[in-house]
Design a protein around this motif. Sequence first.
Motif, PDB file in Angstrom:
ATOM      1  N   VAL A  58       0.882  -1.174  -0.083  1.00 55.17           N
ATOM      2  CA  VAL A  58       0.056   0.118   0.036  1.00 55.17           C
ATOM      3  C   VAL A  58       0.950   1.166   0.044  1.00 55.17           C
ATOM      4  N   SER A  59       0.679   2.212  -0.660  1.00 56.66           N
ATOM      5  CA  SER A  59       1.613   3.327  -1.034  1.00 56.66           C
ATOM      6  C   SER A  59       1.186   4.555  -0.589  1.00 56.66           C
ATOM      7  N   SER A  60      -0.113   4.548  -0.016  1.00 64.23           N
ATOM      8  CA  SER A  60      -0.583   5.975   0.516  1.00 64.23           C
ATOM      9  C   SER A  60      -1.745   5.816   1.481  1.00 64.23           C
ATOM     10  N   GLY A  61      -2.246   6.667   1.899  1.00 61.55           N
ATOM     11  CA  GLY A  61      -3.455   6.699   2.774  1.00 61.55           C
ATOM     12  C   GLY A  61      -2.992   6.819   4.252  1.00 61.55           C
ATOM     13  N   SER A  62      -3.947   6.826   5.060  1.00 63.48           N
ATOM     14  CA  SER A  62      -3.876   7.174   6.528  1.00 63.48           C
ATOM     15  C   SER A  62      -3.196   5.946   7.129  1.00 63.48           C
ATOM     16  N   TYR A  63      -3.716   4.723   6.870  1.00 69.98           N
ATOM     17  CA  TYR A  63      -3.120   3.615   7.602  1.00 69.98           C
ATOM     18  C   TYR A  63      -1.806   3.338   7.131  1.00 69.98           C
ATOM     19  N   GLN A  64      -1.399   3.676   5.976  1.00 69.39           N
ATOM     20  CA  GLN A  64       0.089   3.711   5.617  1.00 69.39           C
ATOM     21  C   GLN A  64       0.853   4.793   6.022  1.00 69.39           C
ATOM     22  N   ASN A  65       0.427   5.749   6.317  1.00 73.22           N
ATOM     23  CA  ASN A  65       1.000   6.872   7.101  1.00 73.22           C
ATOM     24  C   ASN A  65       1.270   6.453   8.431  1.00 73.22           C
ATOM     25  N   MET A  66       0.381   5.952   9.096  1.00 78.71           N
ATOM     26  CA  MET A  66       0.404   5.870  10.708  1.00 78.71           C
ATOM     27  C   MET A  66       1.547   4.662  10.753  1.00 78.71           C
ATOM     28  N   VAL A  67       1.585   3.583  10.048  1.00 76.07           N
ATOM     29  CA  VAL A  67       2.710   2.632   9.977  1.00 76.07           C
ATOM     30  C   VAL A  67       4.075   3.238   9.811  1.00 76.07           C
ATOM     31  N   LYS A  68       4.301   4.201   9.069  1.00 73.25           N
ATOM     32  CA  LYS A  68       5.349   4.716   8.667  1.00 73.25           C
ATOM     33  C   LYS A  68       5.913   5.684   9.821  1.00 73.25           C
ATOM     34  N   SER A  69       4.837   6.435  10.246  1.00 75.00           N
ATOM     35  CA  SER A  69       5.337   7.527  11.213  1.00 75.00           C
ATOM     36  C   SER A  69       5.308   6.884  12.600  1.00 75.00           C
ATOM     37  N   VAL A  70       4.717   5.694  13.152  1.00 73.42           N
ATOM     38  CA  VAL A  70       4.854   5.243  14.173  1.00 73.42           C
ATOM     39  C   VAL A  70       6.235   4.457  14.271  1.00 73.42           C
ATOM     40  N   GLY A  71       6.254   3.707  13.056  1.00 68.43           N
ATOM     41  CA  GLY A  71       7.497   2.947  12.954  1.00 68.43           C
ATOM     42  C   GLY A  71       8.652   3.772  13.259  1.00 68.43           C
ATOM     43  N   ALA A  72       8.993   4.966  12.519  1.00 68.40           N
ATOM     44  CA  ALA A  72       9.949   6.032  12.576  1.00 68.40           C
ATOM     45  C   ALA A  72      10.245   6.331  14.042  1.00 68.40           C
ATOM     46  N   ARG A  73       9.185   6.745  14.522  1.00 71.40           N
ATOM     47  CA  ARG A  73       9.291   7.162  15.915  1.00 71.40           C
ATOM     48  C   ARG A  73       9.699   5.786  16.961  1.00 71.40           C
ATOM     49  N   ILE A  74       9.166   4.788  16.911  1.00 71.63           N
ATOM     50  CA  ILE A  74       9.590   3.871  17.752  1.00 71.63           C
ATOM     51  C   ILE A  74      10.905   3.308  17.624  1.00 71.63           C
ATOM     52  N   SER A  75      11.381   3.391  16.261  1.00 73.77           N
ATOM     53  CA  SER A  75      12.593   2.853  15.952  1.00 73.77           C
ATOM     54  C   SER A  75      13.634   3.521  16.429  1.00 73.77           C
ATOM     55  N   THR A  76      13.466   4.896  16.514  1.00 74.77           N
ATOM     56  CA  THR A  76      14.396   5.864  16.859  1.00 74.77           C
ATOM     57  C   THR A  76      14.634   5.919  18.317  1.00 74.77           C
ATOM     58  N   ALA A  77      13.509   5.668  19.006  1.00 70.07           N
ATOM     59  CA  ALA A  77      13.577   5.511  20.618  1.00 70.07           C
ATOM     60  C   ALA A  77      14.257   4.128  20.730  1.00 70.07           C
TER      61      ALA A  77
END
Length: 277
Positions: A58-77
């Motif tokens: 899936v290349s767009s949409g709110s679910y896709q955005n959520m997965v990417k942004s939550v993933g970025a935040r948790i992996s950084t932490a």
Amino acid sequence: MEVKHIKAIIIIALVAFIYSCARVPMTGRRQTKLLPESELVSMSLTAYSGFLDTSTVVSSGSYQNMVKSVGARISTAVEAYLMTTRDSVDVKNYDWEFNLVDDPTVNAWCMPGGKVVFYTGIMPICQNEAGVAVVMGHEIAHAVARHGNERMSQGLIQQLGGVALAVAISDKPAETQQLYNLAYGVGTTVGVMLPFSRKHESEADHIGLMFMAMAGYNPEEAPKFWERMSAQSSGARPPEFLSTHPNPDRRAENLKKLMPQAQKYYTDYLNKQKTSN
Ligand SMILES: [Zn+2]
């Protein structure tokens, strides 16, 4: 040297290797980890690209955005946390990627090396960012705790017996990749990970709760997510969720016990936000 002596030396070396064992980050549990993490990561990449080739990403949409942004935040932490521990060397193994695939299965996973996939089927149960963070924390925890390595090591001990593992990896790459595929259930049913043991599930709950809190997601959302997950059980049982997961009551109880520690991480995050603003 006689063959039996060589065998004895190999076995002694193997046993020494097993017991010079690693400890799981955060929980400190001793674990058998026979494979170099880098080896596991390269096998993961093979399986991962094969999986993406045969899936609808899936290349767009709110679910896709959520997965990417939550993933970025948790992996950084998570990386920041690991840097403060004896596992800081592991950080170099991660090359994070977060994808959502169009598949109604209630599933998500994180491979060694940080390749994370969510299936659209789990998104309605996640409901929101905090729900995604519960699953993200749990899946990343399996990877950080090297549960795949542990499971594969057990498989190697069973299948290869006394053969020195370094030899096995360099001489039998096909067999080791096969073992990886077996450990992850990749190949037979593409991308469907075999269930982890109950011990690994509880540990991933524990570590995952801390990870989500470190990244600034309210850990109180975790029991709520698992309630939603168990409410929609019955019928086809998804592979990563429910099948081997602790029963919901036990899970809620365990999470409650861990909540004070998780709340400390969460408060630390909030305080840091305040001072940086
Ligand atoms: Zn799990």
